[in-house]
Design a protein around this motif. Structure first.
Motif, short mmCIF file in Angstrom:
data_model
loop_
_atom_site.label_atom_id
_atom_site.label_comp_id
_atom_site.label_asym_id
_atom_site.label_seq_id
_atom_site.Cartn_x
_atom_site.Cartn_y
_atom_site.Cartn_z
N THR A 140 -13.62 8.17 -1.10
CA THR A 140 -13.41 6.66 -0.95
C THR A 140 -14.03 5.83 -2.61
O THR A 140 -15.14 6.19 -2.82
N GLU A 200 -3.41 11.03 -0.95
CA GLU A 200 -3.96 9.95 -2.67
C GLU A 200 -3.73 8.31 -1.61
O GLU A 200 -2.39 8.83 -1.10
N CYS A 201 -4.87 7.09 -1.31
CA CYS A 201 -3.81 6.32 -0.12
C CYS A 201 -4.62 4.84 -1.09
O CYS A 201 -5.73 5.02 -1.14
N GLY A 202 -4.11 4.11 -1.43
CA GLY A 202 -4.40 2.88 -1.95
C GLY A 202 -3.35 1.42 -1.86
O GLY A 202 -2.24 1.94 -1.72
N ASP A 203 -3.76 0.56 -3.27
CA ASP A 203 -3.14 0.08 -3.31
C ASP A 203 -1.95 0.23 -3.84
O ASP A 203 -2.42 1.14 -5.12
N ASP A 207 -2.14 -0.20 -8.29
CA ASP A 207 -3.24 0.26 -8.22
C ASP A 207 -3.03 1.49 -8.42
O ASP A 207 -3.04 2.17 -9.88
N LEU A 208 -2.49 2.13 -7.51
CA LEU A 208 -2.55 3.82 -7.62
C LEU A 208 -0.69 4.46 -8.54
O LEU A 208 -1.19 5.43 -9.39
N ARG A 266 -9.88 2.88 -2.84
CA ARG A 266 -8.71 4.00 -2.67
C ARG A 266 -9.21 5.24 -2.29
O ARG A 266 -10.17 5.76 -2.78
N SER A 267 -8.42 6.36 -1.21
CA SER A 267 -8.25 7.13 -0.58
C SER A 267 -8.53 8.51 -1.33
O SER A 267 -7.03 8.25 -1.43
N ARG A 311 0.57 -1.66 0.09
CA ARG A 311 -0.24 0.11 -0.22
C ARG A 311 0.59 1.02 -0.24
O ARG A 311 2.28 0.87 0.57
#
Length: 330
Positions: A307, A235-238, A241-242, A312-313, A224
């Motif tokens: 979200t 921004e925050c996520g996998d 993917d990001l 993802r946020s 992550r």
């Protein structure tokens, strides 16, 4: 549900700075309402430009700095006040690796003495058992008995970082915070240290908060990723993917600067201007003076965290119209 080893709940941290020799002291908010969680056994990368608040976030997570607001939970328990007995017991399970290994080591002590020191402080085992454990840990990080009697000045940069890693892991911690641990090393040595970290993580079931500005390293080591700008998570996520399809305009600019393998190219996004002065933070979204898709409301209203459907946020007013990298791969 995966257990979180550490949680940051809306933490903020400010420092006071003086404008000019006789100027008044003004607050500078280094970390602003940051919320993050790190699952047990995983790696969370914290990325952003210099001065974005990454290192301060790491120190607050470790309890070396006390948050002005918000709280830090370790295994579901709030961190005790620093320098208390309860804090020291908890800190034995939370260790940090710094950017400059030479500055992190005592130049007057041998490598063996420094790796053994945490065992001495906590009085774990007999003197001979501590030596044996320290030598075994040096072997685990790729150093041998000949390095044990060396001073830090007699080692290469990569060997020093391995010694720092051995000292951090000698207490078998659950959480390891790495603050730019490979940025001062040669590229070939960087790869060795990163691979070593990944191997030790699997072997010791470590949870790692990896602070870096190098997205190539982040892509390799983390599951992550959180992107930080001027003290806030945008921004925050996998990680995969990001990096493959960033949503926030700032993340897009960071990803566009990463070389693509195989001779392929992607459109480079050049941000105009310099990062704002943290002591004179822009109103609304802090990124709006440099944002290529800024709306009028960005200058006055701070964006809420949204979200997306993939979990993802993102904190951006224009996320639905921000341009995407068509077919980009990270």
């Amino acid at each position: 549900m995966t257990e979180n080893i550490v949680e940051l709940q809306a933490i903020s941290k400010s420092y006071a700075t003086r404008r000019g020799l006789f100027g008044r002291r003004v607050p500078v908010r280094a970390v602003d309402e940051v919320s993050l969680s790190l699952a047990k056994g995983q790696t969370l990368a914290l990325v952003g430009e210099s001065g974005s608040g990454k290192s301060t976030t790491g120190r607050v997570a470790l309890g070396l700095e006390r948050a002005d607001t918000g709280c830090v939970l370790f295994r579901g328990t709030e961190l005790p006040a620093a320098d208390t007995r309860a804090w020291r017991r908890m800190r034995a399970q939370m260790q940090m690796i710094y950017q400059d290994p030479l500055a992190a080591l005592d130049r007057r002590l041998t490598v063996l003495d420094q790796v053994r020191e945490p065992l001495d402080i906590h009085e774990i085992g007999s003197a001979s058992e501590r030596n044996d454990k320290a030598l075994a840990m040096l072997g685990a990080v790729g150093l041998n008995a000949s390095h044990a009697g060396s001073l830090p000045s007699e080692l290469s940069g990569g060997q020093r970082q391995r010694a720092v890693l051995a000292r951090a892991l000698i207490m078998r911690p659950e959480l390891l915070i790495c603050d730019e641990p490979v940025s001062a090393l040669d590229v070939s040595i960087q790869a060795q240290v990163v691979n070593l970290l990944m191997d030790l993580q699997k072997e010791m079931h470590l949870s790692i908060l990896f602070i870096s500005h190098d997205l190539k390293v982040v892509r390799q080591i983390s599951q992550r990723m959180a992107v930080m700008y001027l003290g806030r998570i945008v921004e925050c996520g996998d990680t995969k993917d990001l990096l493959a399809n960033p949503a926030h305009p700032y993340t897009k600019a960071l990803v566009s600067a990463v070389p693509v393998a195989g001779g392929r190219t992607r459109e480079r996004i050049i941000l105009t201007g310099e990062p704002p002065n943290p002591a004179a933070r822009p109103t609304g979204c802090a990124f709006h003076p440099r944002c290529p898709v800024a709306r009028p409301q960005c200058a006055s209203v701070s964006p809420a965290v949204t979200t997306l459907s993939n979990g993802r946020s993102v904190a951006c007013h224009a996320v639905e119209i921000a341009p995407t990298f068509m077919g980009a791969e990270a």
